[in-house]
Design a protein around this motif. Sequence first.
Motif, PDB file in Angstrom:
ATOM      1  N   LEU A  79      -4.978   6.963  10.992  1.00 38.57           N
ATOM      2  CA  LEU A  79      -5.645   6.298  12.105  1.00 38.57           C
ATOM      3  C   LEU A  79      -6.932   5.635  11.627  1.00 38.57           C
ATOM      4  CD1 LEU A  79      -6.007   5.660  15.103  1.00 38.57           C
ATOM      5  CD2 LEU A  79      -7.030   7.924  15.389  1.00 38.57           C
ATOM      6  N   TYR A  80      -7.718   6.353  10.840  1.00 34.37           N
ATOM      7  CA  TYR A  80      -8.962   5.789  10.317  1.00 34.37           C
ATOM      8  C   TYR A  80      -8.674   4.570   9.443  1.00 34.37           C
ATOM      9  CZ  TYR A  80     -12.859   5.124   7.133  1.00 34.37           C
ATOM     10  OH  TYR A  80     -13.849   4.555   6.375  1.00 34.37           O
ATOM     11  N   TYR A  81      -7.697   4.689   8.547  1.00 31.15           N
ATOM     12  CA  TYR A  81      -7.366   3.614   7.613  1.00 31.15           C
ATOM     13  C   TYR A  81      -6.945   2.356   8.375  1.00 31.15           C
ATOM     14  CZ  TYR A  81      -4.772   1.181   3.886  1.00 31.15           C
ATOM     15  OH  TYR A  81      -4.294   0.262   2.993  1.00 31.15           O
ATOM     16  N   ARG A 161     -10.460  10.459   1.513  1.00 31.77           N
ATOM     17  CA  ARG A 161      -9.435   9.795   0.696  1.00 31.77           C
ATOM     18  C   ARG A 161      -9.048   8.440   1.298  1.00 31.77           C
ATOM     19  NH1 ARG A 161      -5.106  14.618   0.165  1.00 31.77           N
ATOM     20  NH2 ARG A 161      -3.816  12.907  -0.683  1.00 31.77           N
ATOM     21  N   ALA A 162      -8.910   8.403   2.621  1.00 33.48           N
ATOM     22  CA  ALA A 162      -8.528   7.154   3.278  1.00 33.48           C
ATOM     23  C   ALA A 162      -9.627   6.101   3.154  1.00 33.48           C
ATOM     24  CB  ALA A 162      -8.215   7.419   4.750  1.00 33.48           C
ATOM     25  N   SER A 179      -1.922  -8.383  -0.055  1.00 30.65           N
ATOM     26  CA  SER A 179      -0.644  -7.677  -0.209  1.00 30.65           C
ATOM     27  C   SER A 179      -0.817  -6.208  -0.558  1.00 30.65           C
ATOM     28  CB  SER A 179       0.194  -8.359  -1.306  1.00 30.65           C
ATOM     29  OG  SER A 179      -0.477  -8.273  -2.568  1.00 30.65           O
ATOM     30  N   GLY A 180      -2.064  -5.772  -0.737  1.00 33.25           N
ATOM     31  CA  GLY A 180      -2.308  -4.400  -1.187  1.00 33.25           C
ATOM     32  C   GLY A 180      -1.802  -3.345  -0.223  1.00 33.25           C
ATOM     33  N   LYS A 181      -1.244  -2.281  -0.761  1.00 30.38           N
ATOM     34  CA  LYS A 181      -0.741  -1.160   0.022  1.00 30.38           C
ATOM     35  C   LYS A 181      -1.401   0.124  -0.472  1.00 30.38           C
ATOM     36  CE  LYS A 181       2.249  -3.779   2.163  1.00 30.38           C
ATOM     37  NZ  LYS A 181       2.045  -4.126   3.599  1.00 30.38           N
ATOM     38  N   PRO A 182      -1.531   1.120   0.403  1.00 28.49           N
ATOM     39  CA  PRO A 182      -2.134   2.386  -0.022  1.00 28.49           C
ATOM     40  C   PRO A 182      -1.273   3.099  -1.061  1.00 28.49           C
ATOM     41  CG  PRO A 182      -1.211   2.590   2.176  1.00 28.49           C
ATOM     42  CD  PRO A 182      -1.155   1.138   1.831  1.00 28.49           C
ATOM     43  N   THR A 183      -1.933   3.762  -1.982  1.00 27.84           N
ATOM     44  CA  THR A 183      -1.221   4.539  -3.007  1.00 27.84           C
ATOM     45  C   THR A 183      -1.402   6.035  -2.819  1.00 27.84           C
ATOM     46  OG1 THR A 183      -3.147   4.361  -4.479  1.00 27.84           O
ATOM     47  CG2 THR A 183      -1.429   2.675  -4.692  1.00 27.84           C
ATOM     48  N   ASP A 184      -2.385   6.421  -2.024  1.00 29.46           N
ATOM     49  CA  ASP A 184      -2.620   7.842  -1.780  1.00 29.46           C
ATOM     50  C   ASP A 184      -1.487   8.394  -0.914  1.00 29.46           C
ATOM     51  OD1 ASP A 184      -3.582  10.360  -0.727  1.00 29.46           O
ATOM     52  OD2 ASP A 184      -5.576   9.751  -1.387  1.00 29.46           O
ATOM     53  N   PRO A 185      -0.838   9.470  -1.344  1.00 29.29           N
ATOM     54  CA  PRO A 185       0.281  10.047  -0.565  1.00 29.29           C
ATOM     55  C   PRO A 185      -0.085  10.382   0.866  1.00 29.29           C
ATOM     56  CG  PRO A 185       0.172  11.023  -2.747  1.00 29.29           C
ATOM     57  CD  PRO A 185      -1.055  10.194  -2.611  1.00 29.29           C
ATOM     58  N   ILE A 186      -1.357  10.649   1.122  1.00 25.85           N
ATOM     59  CA  ILE A 186      -1.754  11.027   2.484  1.00 25.85           C
ATOM     60  C   ILE A 186      -1.550   9.879   3.462  1.00 25.85           C
ATOM     61  CG2 ILE A 186      -4.193  10.321   2.466  1.00 25.85           C
ATOM     62  CD1 ILE A 186      -4.804  13.060   3.731  1.00 25.85           C
ATOM     63  N   LEU A 187      -1.475   8.650   2.919  1.00 28.49           N
ATOM     64  CA  LEU A 187      -1.276   7.480   3.768  1.00 28.49           C
ATOM     65  C   LEU A 187       0.141   6.936   3.687  1.00 28.49           C
ATOM     66  CD1 LEU A 187      -4.590   5.558   2.991  1.00 28.49           C
ATOM     67  CD2 LEU A 187      -4.097   6.995   4.966  1.00 28.49           C
ATOM     68  N   ILE A 188       0.988   7.615   2.917  1.00 31.34           N
ATOM     69  CA  ILE A 188       2.347   7.119   2.704  1.00 31.34           C
ATOM     70  C   ILE A 188       3.393   8.066   3.265  1.00 31.34           C
ATOM     71  CG2 ILE A 188       4.048   6.441   0.974  1.00 31.34           C
ATOM     72  CD1 ILE A 188       1.708   5.703  -0.846  1.00 31.34           C
TER      73      ILE A 188
END
Length: 550
Positions: A79-81, A161-162, A179-188
């Motif tokens: 939600l924050y991200y 982390r977000a 085009s960037g996407k999150p790489t942290d598992p918490i956002l995936i």
Amino acid sequence: MGREKYLIERDGRYFARIVVPAELRRILGKTELRQKLGPDRKVALKKLPRAVADLQDQLDAARLQASEKAQTPETVARLYYERELARDEQLRFGPLAEDSIVEQLLGRAIRPALLDKVRREAGGGSLAAVEPILDAMIEAGDVVAARGTPIYLEMAKAILRARTEAVTRQVERDGADFSGKPTDPILIDPAPVVPTTRPLSVLGGARVLSEHSTKTLSDLLPMFQEERRVADATADEYRVAVRMAEEHFGTPKPICEITRQDILAYKRALLRLPNRYTMRFPGMTVPEAIEANQKRATPYPTLSPATIRDKWLAHLRSVLGWCADNGIIPDNPAAGVKVDEGNAFREPSRYPFTPGELAKIFGPPLFAPEVPFDTRHWALLLALFTGARSSSELARLRLDEIYTEQGVLVFHLAGASKNVRSKRIVPVHDELIRLGLREYVQMLRDKHETLLFPDWKPKDKINDWFNRTYRHQQGVTGKGKVFHSFRHTLKTALARAGVAKELNDLITGHADQTVSGTYIHDQATNMIVAMAAALNKVTFDGVDWRAIRL
């Protein structure tokens, strides 16, 4: 390319397509949303904007569902991200983007250092910077957690982390990479969702929280306007916004019965509503005007996305948000509802004046040395040296709002109608004093006038005079060069003079002076004195001010 990025062709037929963000796929059960547009490309392109809006509505509804269920560290982080990226998009492409060009440039300059800082904080596990963020989410009712509890600490770590991911995306966007996407598992990785339960009274299925919950928008509007102290001109717009919404609903609905789907349907109706419908279809309601317009051989043009976004949806969202803030309804059903115009770059519609253009504006014959100053002269000078949002902001300036504070002559722009940040104090630039502003003000006081521009009543005419007549006479005809360009010119000049963003924002009304301690950290620094020193760094190359005399 614009909206065509949402258009795809499969087996000779066209579709509108939007990829579902990873965090919403669990809710929608799909990786993408599609809507048929038919086999004809031209027809498909005409249908595409409305189809994209319909698909975006589905995403917005899923986002609301996700935000209302944000009860785990993973969903809080997401939600924050998402909100941070949405705010970033608003700054770059939203309705006020043109006012924030300098802020965007400064942001690009400091963002790499900020990214290093947040990475160090994340690596060290420092929660000091993110705990206020979590506290605000709890206060807004988006998150349920008690400070200091294990779940609170887990949520804070998730936001930490977000935050790194969000700033990384912003840096990428500064380099034109969207085009960037999150790489942290918490956002995936999909996370289990724990529903939020809120104690609500129920009356016929509606959400009743107080004695005002069963009132209509029209009933509650006077309370909203009284608390917000809405100016008369803006009050008329709010009344029209409420009337239009209630016309769409058919009958005035109790506010507790207005749902997000109602607002989304209203947005779709506005996209079909002819502009100036009350003049073109006298006596007709919103639905009637839409139907009548569609029956015309050549329908009238419909409302522009900017008008829908910045006026009718924005006003309705404000009223409903006030109702949510005052415990009348549990949440704002219009939150996040917008007209999606894609992420394509939008060229600014207003530009600052160049030194050469300023020389023409403040040159002869109007500013010839032998010409005494009148309303036109002072209006243009104040527009340049105060960064006023509009000529009407200056038209309301009273003589008793020009006074000395902390040893500095200031304008108190208290009559501003836009928001609390607009109601600000602006030091009087030394050049205005040299040109005779004190004497001009005293002359008006001796005549027992109350306004700085008494001949500006009953209607503000300077804006029209400048845009339609004067600038053309002086050869200032470039695209986006209008009265509002004075504001952009000051904002840009302050930045070029090395004025800190915080002081720049305080002077031009992008920051709330009532909380200026947030920006002025040196306790020995006097805010008004610091603003005056910053403003007087600006000289506006191109104009020979010494050649201008009363």
